[in-house]
Write a protein that holds these residues in place. Structure first.
Motif, PDB file in Angstrom:
ATOM      1  N   PHE A 199      78.623  65.457  -1.140  1.00  0.00           N
ATOM      2  CA  PHE A 199      78.671  64.161  -1.826  1.00  0.00           C
ATOM      3  C   PHE A 199      78.353  64.398  -3.289  1.00  0.00           C
ATOM      4  CE2 PHE A 199      77.453  62.945   2.536  1.00  0.00           C
ATOM      5  CZ  PHE A 199      78.459  62.033   2.807  1.00  0.00           C
ATOM      6  N   ALA A 228      75.277  67.635   2.287  1.00  0.00           N
ATOM      7  CA  ALA A 228      74.604  66.988   3.411  1.00  0.00           C
ATOM      8  C   ALA A 228      74.783  67.824   4.678  1.00  0.00           C
ATOM      9  CB  ALA A 228      75.160  65.586   3.616  1.00  0.00           C
ATOM     10  N   SER A 237      65.790  62.357  11.252  1.00  0.00           N
ATOM     11  CA  SER A 237      66.678  61.470  10.523  1.00  0.00           C
ATOM     12  C   SER A 237      66.994  62.081   9.157  1.00  0.00           C
ATOM     13  CB  SER A 237      65.944  60.141  10.377  1.00  0.00           C
ATOM     14  OG  SER A 237      66.788  59.232   9.777  1.00  0.00           O
ATOM     15  N   SER A 265      68.988  64.716   8.717  1.00  0.00           N
ATOM     16  CA  SER A 265      69.277  66.156   8.772  1.00  0.00           C
ATOM     17  C   SER A 265      70.777  66.477   8.749  1.00  0.00           C
ATOM     18  CB  SER A 265      68.609  66.785  10.000  1.00  0.00           C
ATOM     19  OG  SER A 265      69.013  66.138  11.178  1.00  0.00           O
ATOM     20  N   GLY A 266      71.635  65.457   8.847  1.00  0.00           N
ATOM     21  CA  GLY A 266      73.073  65.698   8.713  1.00  0.00           C
ATOM     22  C   GLY A 266      73.863  65.571   9.998  1.00  0.00           C
ATOM     23  N   LYS A 267      73.274  64.978  11.027  1.00  0.00           N
ATOM     24  CA  LYS A 267      73.958  64.889  12.314  1.00  0.00           C
ATOM     25  C   LYS A 267      75.171  63.946  12.244  1.00  0.00           C
ATOM     26  CE  LYS A 267      70.223  63.353  14.302  1.00  0.00           C
ATOM     27  NZ  LYS A 267      69.358  63.196  13.109  1.00  0.00           N
ATOM     28  N   ARG A 321      82.592  58.688   4.254  1.00  0.00           N
ATOM     29  CA  ARG A 321      82.775  57.631   3.263  1.00  0.00           C
ATOM     30  C   ARG A 321      82.865  58.296   1.891  1.00  0.00           C
ATOM     31  NH1 ARG A 321      78.454  55.608   6.194  1.00  0.00           N
ATOM     32  NH2 ARG A 321      79.072  54.150   7.807  1.00  0.00           N
ATOM     33  N   PRO A 381      81.905  59.211  -1.790  1.00  0.00           N
ATOM     34  CA  PRO A 381      82.724  60.288  -2.345  1.00  0.00           C
ATOM     35  C   PRO A 381      82.626  61.583  -1.546  1.00  0.00           C
ATOM     36  CG  PRO A 381      80.598  60.218  -3.420  1.00  0.00           C
ATOM     37  CD  PRO A 381      80.537  59.235  -2.285  1.00  0.00           C
TER      38      PRO A 381
HETATM   39  P1  ADP Z   1      71.317  61.940  10.372  1.00  0.00           P
HETATM   40  O1  ADP Z   1      72.490  61.381  11.115  1.00  0.00           O
HETATM   41  O2  ADP Z   1      70.939  63.315  10.817  1.00  0.00           O
HETATM   42  O3  ADP Z   1      70.150  61.016  10.372  1.00  0.00           O
HETATM   43  P2  ADP Z   1      73.105  61.742   8.128  1.00  0.00           P
HETATM   44  O4  ADP Z   1      74.133  62.696   8.598  1.00  0.00           O
HETATM   45  O5  ADP Z   1      73.401  60.297   8.259  1.00  0.00           O
HETATM   46  O6  ADP Z   1      71.711  62.090   8.827  1.00  0.00           O
HETATM   47  O7  ADP Z   1      72.776  61.995   6.582  1.00  0.00           O
HETATM   48  C1  ADP Z   1      72.549  63.285   6.068  1.00  0.00           C
HETATM   49  C2  ADP Z   1      72.348  63.179   4.575  1.00  0.00           C
HETATM   50  O8  ADP Z   1      73.567  62.817   3.928  1.00  0.00           O
HETATM   51  C3  ADP Z   1      71.317  62.134   4.158  1.00  0.00           C
HETATM   52  O9  ADP Z   1      70.513  62.690   3.151  1.00  0.00           O
HETATM   53  C4  ADP Z   1      72.150  61.014   3.627  1.00  0.00           C
HETATM   54  O10 ADP Z   1      71.461  60.310   2.624  1.00  0.00           O
HETATM   55  C5  ADP Z   1      73.364  61.745   3.063  1.00  0.00           C
HETATM   56  N1  ADP Z   1      74.556  60.860   3.068  1.00  0.00           N
HETATM   57  C6  ADP Z   1      75.163  60.368   4.162  1.00  0.00           C
HETATM   58  N2  ADP Z   1      76.235  59.597   3.828  1.00  0.00           N
HETATM   59  C7  ADP Z   1      76.287  59.610   2.471  1.00  0.00           C
HETATM   60  C8  ADP Z   1      77.161  59.023   1.493  1.00  0.00           C
HETATM   61  N3  ADP Z   1      78.212  58.265   1.856  1.00  0.00           N
HETATM   62  N4  ADP Z   1      76.900  59.272   0.189  1.00  0.00           N
HETATM   63  C9  ADP Z   1      75.857  60.029  -0.188  1.00  0.00           C
HETATM   64  N5  ADP Z   1      75.006  60.635   0.672  1.00  0.00           N
HETATM   65  C10 ADP Z   1      75.201  60.422   1.989  1.00  0.00           C
END
Ligand code: ADP
Ligand code: MG
Length: 327
Positions: free
Chosen positions: A13, A22, A42, A44-46, A58, A60
């Motif tokens: 991103f 991420a 929460s 961690s990138g799942k 989503r 960018p």
């Molecule tokens: P998990 O599902 O393990 O709780 P996520 O995969 O949702 O975590 O998010 C991993 C990281 O990516 C987080 O730091 C989140 O803020 C970031 N992130 C997720 N989607 C976006 C986005 N659209 N733009 C910027 N950062 C994002």
């Protein structure tokens, strides 16, 4: 047989402060009819990992690496062809049913988007199939429910609607992102049982994201642990739970889940995960780690094989394993 092979999956991103990763170099594979668990705190990138597999980030967000599905790299596929895979051969249950469902379409219309795209059934046959699907996921009075809108369902029923939509295309691979979080325990059990039944009947493979180690122990054959966008440990559920080699896994487990034991959520570990924009030098976990030495602050440990089917990214994994579980 391997169904899905993921290599070096990276999701970036780019924000005002520059690019952040991420998901950073994630690799794994999943076989036919296999259920693998993906766990981690929460953030961690799942969810980003699951979305990246189908190029559904989503903006960018951008994805690199390869996601080979039955011999075809999904990350290199033209958008139109990928659309035929999404919701068809590979379906996703999103973490947030309310945002994933379309509020202005009835349940039938949403199931029918998949049926009309991915089958040759007539309208009448699609209606009958939609009723079957709602029955299958345990929604009472399915025929009447077809013409209802998402807001007319309770949280648990909405989650079932999501699952019915995901299953409409008879997927070969189901990406289930915390499909039971926020549901009460009885409904959680029913939905998990449903997913396992469908695996047994349809032979589909499943990637299951969950916070519940009891669920992993009951439903998954293998598990991968994520920390700060990377897989830090993976292996069979039996071996990883009995003998964690990464201090993060050891902290999450706390104790070994036993058969028949009540649900057991991931433990919280002292400290907080690093910010993606400000990752520590060396091992991302070192600021929270009681096993760390000089090398952990200087070099990033590679994810390396320590036994057949068993990977860990820690310079001190032998000491961690020897320390055993904490209680
Ligand atoms: P998990 O599902 O393990 O709780 P996520 O995969 O949702 O975590 O998010 C991993 C990281 O990516 C987080 O730091 C989140 O803020 C970031 N992130 C997720 N989607 C976006 C986005 N659209 N733009 C910027 N950062 C994002
Ligand atoms: Mg998530």
């Amino acid at each position: 047989m391997t169904t899905l092979t993921v290599r070096d999956l990276t999701a970036t991103f780019t924000g005002p402060a520059g690019p952040v990763r991420a998901v950073d170099g994630v690799s794994f594979e999943i076989g036919d009819g296999e259920i693998i668990g993906l766990v981690g705190e929460s953030g961690s990138g799942k969810s980003v990992t699951l979305r990246s597999l189908l190029r559904m980030l989503r903006p960018p967000g951008t994805v690199s690496g390869s996601v080979v599905w039955n011999g075809v790299d999904l990350l290199a596929l033209p958008e139109a062809k990928l659309r035929a895979v999404r919701g068809g051969e590979i379906a996703m249950i999103f973490q947030e049913p309310m945002t994933a469902l379309n509020p202005v379409l009835t349940v039938f219309q949403q199931i029918d988007e998949t049926l009309a795209t991915h089958t040759d059934l007539s309208k009448a046959a699609r209606k009958a199939r939609a009723v079957d699907l709602l029955d299958l996921v345990g929604i009472p009075a399915a025929t009447e429910r077809l013409d209802h809108y998402p807001h007319e369902f309770s949280g648990g029923m909405r989650q079932r609607v999501m699952i019915a939509i995901a299953l409409a295309g008879e997927p070969r691979l189901l990406l289930a992102d915390e499909p039971t979080t926020a549901l009460d325990v009885t409904i959680q059990d029913q939905i998990l049982k449903l997913i396992v039944d469908l695996r047994d009947r349809l032979g589909m493979s499943v990637i299951l994201v969950t916070h519940d180690l009891g669920v992993v122990a009951q439903t998954c054959s293998r598990v991968a642990v994520m920390y700060a966008g990377r897989i830090v440990e993976s292996g069979s559920v039996a071996s990883l739970f009995a003998e964690p080699h990464h201090p993060y896994t050891r902290g999450l487990l706390g104790s070994v889940p036993r058969p028949g034991q009540e649900r057991q959520l991931l433990l919280s570990i002292d400290g907080t995960p690093p910010s993606l924009a400000d990752m520590p030098q060396g091992c991302a976990f070192h600021p929270r780690c009681s096993f760390k030495t000089e090398i952990c602050m200087a070099e990033r440990p590679p994810l390396a094989s320590i036994a057949p089917g068993r990977l860990v990214a820690c310079f001190h994994h032998e000491a961690v394993a020897a320390a055993g579980l904490s209680r």
